[in-house]
Structure formats: structure tokens, C-alpha cells
Design a protein around this motif. Structure first.
Motif, short mmCIF file in Angstrom:
data_model
loop_
_atom_site.label_atom_id
_atom_site.label_comp_id
_atom_site.label_asym_id
_atom_site.label_seq_id
_atom_site.Cartn_x
_atom_site.Cartn_y
_atom_site.Cartn_z
N UNK A 25 45.35 51.22 56.83
CA UNK A 25 45.73 52.49 56.18
C UNK A 25 44.66 52.90 55.18
N UNK A 26 44.14 54.10 55.39
CA UNK A 26 43.20 54.72 54.46
C UNK A 26 44.01 55.56 53.48
N UNK A 27 43.79 55.35 52.20
CA UNK A 27 44.45 56.15 51.17
C UNK A 27 43.34 56.78 50.33
N UNK A 28 43.34 58.09 50.29
CA UNK A 28 42.31 58.83 49.57
C UNK A 28 42.95 59.55 48.39
N UNK A 29 42.34 59.42 47.21
CA UNK A 29 42.76 60.16 46.03
C UNK A 29 41.56 60.95 45.53
N UNK A 30 41.75 62.25 45.38
CA UNK A 30 40.65 63.09 44.90
C UNK A 30 40.93 63.57 43.49
N UNK A 31 39.90 63.49 42.65
CA UNK A 31 39.96 64.06 41.31
C UNK A 31 38.64 64.78 41.07
N UNK A 32 38.73 66.10 40.90
CA UNK A 32 37.55 66.95 40.76
C UNK A 32 36.64 66.75 41.98
N UNK A 33 35.39 66.37 41.77
CA UNK A 33 34.44 66.23 42.88
C UNK A 33 34.33 64.81 43.41
N UNK A 34 35.19 63.90 42.92
CA UNK A 34 35.13 62.51 43.35
C UNK A 34 36.36 62.13 44.16
N UNK A 35 36.20 61.11 44.98
CA UNK A 35 37.32 60.58 45.76
C UNK A 35 37.31 59.06 45.62
N UNK A 36 38.51 58.51 45.44
CA UNK A 36 38.70 57.07 45.41
C UNK A 36 39.36 56.70 46.72
N UNK A 37 38.80 55.74 47.41
CA UNK A 37 39.29 55.32 48.72
C UNK A 37 39.80 53.89 48.63
N UNK A 38 41.01 53.69 49.13
CA UNK A 38 41.57 52.34 49.28
C UNK A 38 41.82 52.13 50.76
N UNK A 39 41.43 51.00 51.27
CA UNK A 39 41.68 50.65 52.67
C UNK A 39 42.55 49.39 52.69
N UNK A 40 43.76 49.55 53.23
CA UNK A 40 44.72 48.45 53.27
C UNK A 40 44.87 47.91 54.68
N UNK A 41 45.06 46.60 54.79
CA UNK A 41 45.44 45.97 56.05
C UNK A 41 46.91 45.61 55.93
N UNK A 42 47.70 46.05 56.93
CA UNK A 42 49.14 45.78 56.92
C UNK A 42 49.51 44.99 58.16
N UNK A 43 50.51 44.12 58.01
CA UNK A 43 50.95 43.33 59.17
C UNK A 43 51.55 44.22 60.24
N UNK A 44 52.27 45.26 59.81
CA UNK A 44 52.87 46.23 60.74
C UNK A 44 52.61 47.63 60.19
N UNK A 45 52.43 48.58 61.08
CA UNK A 45 52.14 49.94 60.67
C UNK A 45 53.23 50.60 59.86
N UNK A 46 54.45 50.14 59.99
CA UNK A 46 55.56 50.74 59.25
C UNK A 46 55.72 50.16 57.84
N UNK A 47 54.93 49.15 57.50
CA UNK A 47 55.04 48.53 56.18
C UNK A 47 54.65 49.51 55.06
N UNK A 48 55.26 49.33 53.91
CA UNK A 48 54.95 50.10 52.70
C UNK A 48 53.57 49.68 52.18
N UNK A 49 52.90 50.58 51.48
CA UNK A 49 51.58 50.28 50.92
C UNK A 49 51.57 48.96 50.14
N UNK A 50 52.62 48.70 49.37
CA UNK A 50 52.62 47.52 48.51
C UNK A 50 52.70 46.21 49.30
N UNK A 51 52.92 46.27 50.60
CA UNK A 51 52.92 45.08 51.45
C UNK A 51 51.54 44.84 52.07
#
Length: 156
Positions: free
Chosen positions: A68-94
Motif C-alpha cells: 500500500x502506497x500512502x501519499x500525503x501532500x503539504x504545499x509542494x512536498x509529498x511524504x510517501x509511506x510504502x506498507x507491506x500487509x499480510x492481506x490486502x484488506x488489512x488496516x494500515x496499522x497492521x
């Protein structure tokens, strides 16, 4: 590496692709199956960020693992988090964060366009469909590609 990030997309066995994302600090390797439309979802997320949205997501299914790619944009910058999950339906915190970076939105946009330009050069659009089992992502929305590359209004 362009402005600190490089993304590569390589077709593997029919219906599978490998993606590598790296910056000057770390590298992550992930897989995407065509049970979902990973490249389209990824391009759509980046286009939404370029258009000014502050958060976007994309998910690559790897059966049963998901990335799961999670992108957060603030002004002209973006913070990217890439998560590996055991199952696609899992919540981000898993998920386990396997890569993250903060960079200018235009650097991300250029890296994405270069990635898929390289895919087109290597496979050709018809070769991509034959090997990957799906249409080349940019053929469905050339205006989206233009929007990602330039930040121009593609709604007209």
C-alpha cells in the motif's frame, strides 16, 4: 536518480510485475498482480496529488500480500509511506513500513512519468498487453499522463 527518487516497473510472468522504488537512503522491491489494476491506481493517485489533493493511496496486490502506497501532500512536498500487509484488506496499522521518503511533488511526478516511458520503450504498448495481460496504463488516459508530467489542468 532524478531528484532523489527512482521507480522501475518490470513485467515478470504473465500477469505479474515487479516494482522497485529507491531514493538516496533506501530501496524497496515489491510485486504486483493484475488481479487489480496496480499501474492505473498508482498513476491515478499521483495525478490526484499533482492536482492538489492532500492524500492519495494506491495498492498493489501480490496474492495474498499487498503493498500500500500512502501519499500525503503539504504545499509542494509529498511524504510517501510504502506498507507491506499480510492481506490486502488489512488496516494500515497492521502493515510494516518498508520504505518512506519526502520529496517535492514535481520530483515524484517526473519519476513516475520516466518510469512508464521506460516501460513503453522496453515493451511497446502492444508488447506490454501481451506480456502483462493488461493495457498499457497511459493509453487509457493520455490526459492523465499530461497532467502528471506538467501539472496542467486536464479536466478540459
Amino acid at each position: 536518480m532524478t531528484a532523489g527518487i527512482r521507480i522501475t516497473w518490470t513485467l515478470g510472468a504473465h500477469g505479474w510485475a515487479d516494482c522497485v522504488v529507491e531514493d538516496h537512503q533506501a530501496k524497496a522491491e515489491l510485486t504486483a498482480s493484475y488481479i487489480s489494476n496496480a499501474p492505473e491506481e498508482f498513476l491515478t493517485a499521483v495525478a490526484r496529488l499533482v492536482a492538489g489533493e492532500t492524500e492519495a493511496r494506491a495498492q498493489f496486490e501480490a496474492e495474498p500480500t499487498a503493498y500500500r502506497w500512502i501519499f500525503y501532500r503539504e504545499a509542494a512536498d509529498v511524504w510517501i509511506r510504502l506498507l507491506e500487509l499480510r492481506r490486502g484488506s488489512d488496516h494500515d496499522n497492521r502493515g510494516t513500513e518498508i520504505w518512506s521518503s519526502q520529496l517535492p511533488i514535481d520530483a515524484l511526478a517526473r519519476a513516475v512519468v520516466r518510469c512508464f516511458d521506460e516501460v513503453s520503450r522496453i515493451y511497446s504498448e502492444s508488447g506490454y498487453r501481451g506480456k502483462g495481460g493488461e493495457h498499457f496504463p497511459r493509453t487509457r488516459s493520455p490526459r492523465r499522463r499530461w497532467h502528471i508530467a506538467t501539472g496542467a489542468d486536464c479536466s478540459r
